[in-house]
Write a protein that holds these residues in place. Structure first.
Motif, short mmCIF file in Angstrom:
data_model
loop_
_atom_site.label_atom_id
_atom_site.label_comp_id
_atom_site.label_asym_id
_atom_site.label_seq_id
_atom_site.Cartn_x
_atom_site.Cartn_y
_atom_site.Cartn_z
N ALA A 50 0.82 -1.21 0.00
CA ALA A 50 0.00 0.00 0.00
C ALA A 50 0.86 1.26 0.00
O ALA A 50 0.41 2.32 -0.43
CB ALA A 50 -0.93 0.00 1.20
N GLU A 51 2.10 1.15 0.48
CA GLU A 51 3.02 2.28 0.49
C GLU A 51 3.76 2.42 -0.84
O GLU A 51 4.41 3.44 -1.06
CB GLU A 51 4.06 2.09 1.61
CG GLU A 51 3.47 1.94 3.00
CD GLU A 51 4.52 1.54 4.03
OE1 GLU A 51 5.73 1.57 3.68
OE2 GLU A 51 4.15 1.22 5.16
N LEU A 52 3.66 1.40 -1.70
CA LEU A 52 4.46 1.34 -2.92
C LEU A 52 3.54 1.00 -4.09
O LEU A 52 3.18 -0.16 -4.30
CB LEU A 52 5.56 0.28 -2.77
CG LEU A 52 6.55 0.53 -1.63
CD1 LEU A 52 7.23 -0.76 -1.21
CD2 LEU A 52 7.58 1.56 -2.08
N PRO A 53 3.14 2.00 -4.86
CA PRO A 53 2.12 1.76 -5.90
C PRO A 53 2.54 0.78 -6.99
O PRO A 53 1.69 0.26 -7.71
CB PRO A 53 1.88 3.16 -6.47
CG PRO A 53 3.08 3.96 -6.09
CD PRO A 53 3.55 3.40 -4.80
N ARG A 54 3.83 0.48 -7.10
CA ARG A 54 4.28 -0.44 -8.14
C ARG A 54 4.60 -1.82 -7.57
O ARG A 54 5.32 -2.60 -8.19
CB ARG A 54 5.50 0.13 -8.87
CG ARG A 54 5.27 1.51 -9.45
CD ARG A 54 6.45 2.02 -10.24
NE ARG A 54 6.44 1.50 -11.59
CZ ARG A 54 6.93 2.16 -12.65
NH1 ARG A 54 7.44 3.36 -12.49
NH2 ARG A 54 6.90 1.62 -13.84
N ALA A 55 4.07 -2.12 -6.40
CA ALA A 55 4.39 -3.39 -5.73
C ALA A 55 3.17 -4.29 -5.65
O ALA A 55 2.03 -3.83 -5.55
CB ALA A 55 4.91 -3.11 -4.32
N ARG A 56 3.45 -5.61 -5.67
CA ARG A 56 2.39 -6.60 -5.44
C ARG A 56 2.96 -7.72 -4.58
O ARG A 56 4.16 -7.99 -4.59
CB ARG A 56 1.86 -7.17 -6.76
CG ARG A 56 2.91 -7.74 -7.68
CD ARG A 56 2.28 -8.18 -8.99
NE ARG A 56 3.27 -8.45 -10.02
CZ ARG A 56 3.28 -9.55 -10.77
NH1 ARG A 56 2.36 -10.48 -10.58
NH2 ARG A 56 4.19 -9.70 -11.70
N PRO A 57 2.08 -8.38 -3.80
CA PRO A 57 2.54 -9.38 -2.86
C PRO A 57 2.69 -10.76 -3.49
O PRO A 57 2.00 -11.10 -4.46
CB PRO A 57 1.45 -9.39 -1.79
CG PRO A 57 0.20 -9.06 -2.56
CD PRO A 57 0.64 -8.10 -3.64
N LEU A 58 3.57 -11.56 -2.91
CA LEU A 58 3.73 -12.96 -3.28
C LEU A 58 3.91 -13.75 -1.98
O LEU A 58 4.92 -13.60 -1.29
CB LEU A 58 4.95 -13.16 -4.19
CG LEU A 58 5.31 -14.61 -4.52
CD1 LEU A 58 4.22 -15.27 -5.35
CD2 LEU A 58 6.65 -14.68 -5.25
N VAL A 59 2.94 -14.57 -1.65
CA VAL A 59 3.00 -15.35 -0.41
C VAL A 59 3.63 -16.70 -0.71
O VAL A 59 3.11 -17.49 -1.50
CB VAL A 59 1.59 -15.54 0.19
CG1 VAL A 59 1.67 -16.43 1.43
CG2 VAL A 59 0.97 -14.19 0.55
N LEU A 60 4.81 -16.92 -0.12
CA LEU A 60 5.49 -18.21 -0.19
C LEU A 60 6.00 -18.55 1.20
O LEU A 60 6.51 -17.68 1.90
CB LEU A 60 6.70 -18.16 -1.15
CG LEU A 60 6.48 -17.94 -2.64
CD1 LEU A 60 7.83 -17.87 -3.35
CD2 LEU A 60 5.63 -19.05 -3.24
#
Length: 236
Positions: A50-60
């Motif tokens: 949410a702080e980084l508009p060009r980021a997405r999560p990856l749960v591993l």
């Protein structure tokens, strides 16, 4: 507005252990990259994204590398230009006292998981002529009493980096080991508690300093490979 061609030219960087001290600093330092941020806790990852508009999560779950192939396929990552192995665990203890469970857990997270993730992402990294960075440790260069399991994992990580560098040079993939000294993170606080000492963060490297060193490695001109980079605290 960002054009499609601009997006294609933007590096896509996957950072493991992204919600930790160095990982979060890396994400912010590399905020102009398209970021894939790995962790185990989706809520923490989403808060960081949410702080980084060009980021997405990856749960591993790095303790279960056998699950990576399926989860990466489901995630549909697309391009990956850079892979930064930042995640790690440490549990101090003398060799005579540590259980095989601690050894197995430490080696799984610190060595087996990076090896498996790298192998799965190499086709993408080759297409990008990208970078693989292993955030190692001073313990990957010298082992001290009580640090056997952690140092063994970091020595192994160094061997993984050296082998990968030689194997992938012809494919244009650059491989770097970064060896930070003690850094002001939650992990360092845990280590100091285990050592029985009083914590003073001012004695240690700031996570942002390590992150800037990694950024230089990723963005260095293509005429050279920075094979190993050591970063030490200036205060002793």
């Amino acid at each position: 507005m960002t054009h499609a061609d601009d997006r294609h030219d933007t590096p896509v960087t996957l950072i493991t252990g992204a919600t930790g001290g160095i990982g979060a600093a890396l994400a912010h330092v590399l905020h102009r990259h398209d970021l894939i941020l790995q962790g185990r806790d989706l809520d923490r990852l989403q808060a960081l994204c949410a702080e980084l508009p060009r980021a997405r999560p990856l749960v591993l779950d790095l303790t279960r590398p056998q699950t990576f192939a399926e989860l990466l396929e489901e995630a549909d990552l697309g391009r990956v230009s850079n892979l930064v192995h930042n995640a790690g665990v440490v549990e101090l203890g003398r060799v005579a006292e540590q259980s095989h469970e601690i050894w197995t857990h430490t080696l799984a997270v610190n060595v087996v998981a990076p090896a498996e993730l790298t192998g799965l992402l190499l086709p993408r990294l080759r297409m990008e002529r990208g970078n693989v960075v292993f955030v190692n440790s001073g313990a990957g260069l010298s082992a001290s009493p009580g640090w056997g399991s952690y140092a063994a994992s970091k020595f192994a990580l160094r061997a993984l980096a050296d082998a990968l560098r030689a194997e992938e040079a012809g494919n244009g993939v650059r491989v770097t080991g970064v060896y930070p000294g003690r850094t002001d993170t939650e992990m360092q606080q845990k280590v100091v508690r285990q050592e029985g000492h009083t914590y003073d963060g001012d004695l240690y490297i700031r996570p942002e300093t390590v992150a800037e060193a990694v950024r230089y490695v990723l963005e260095a001109p293509r005429d050279a490979v920075i094979s190993d980079l050591t970063v030490r605290p200036s205060v002793r």
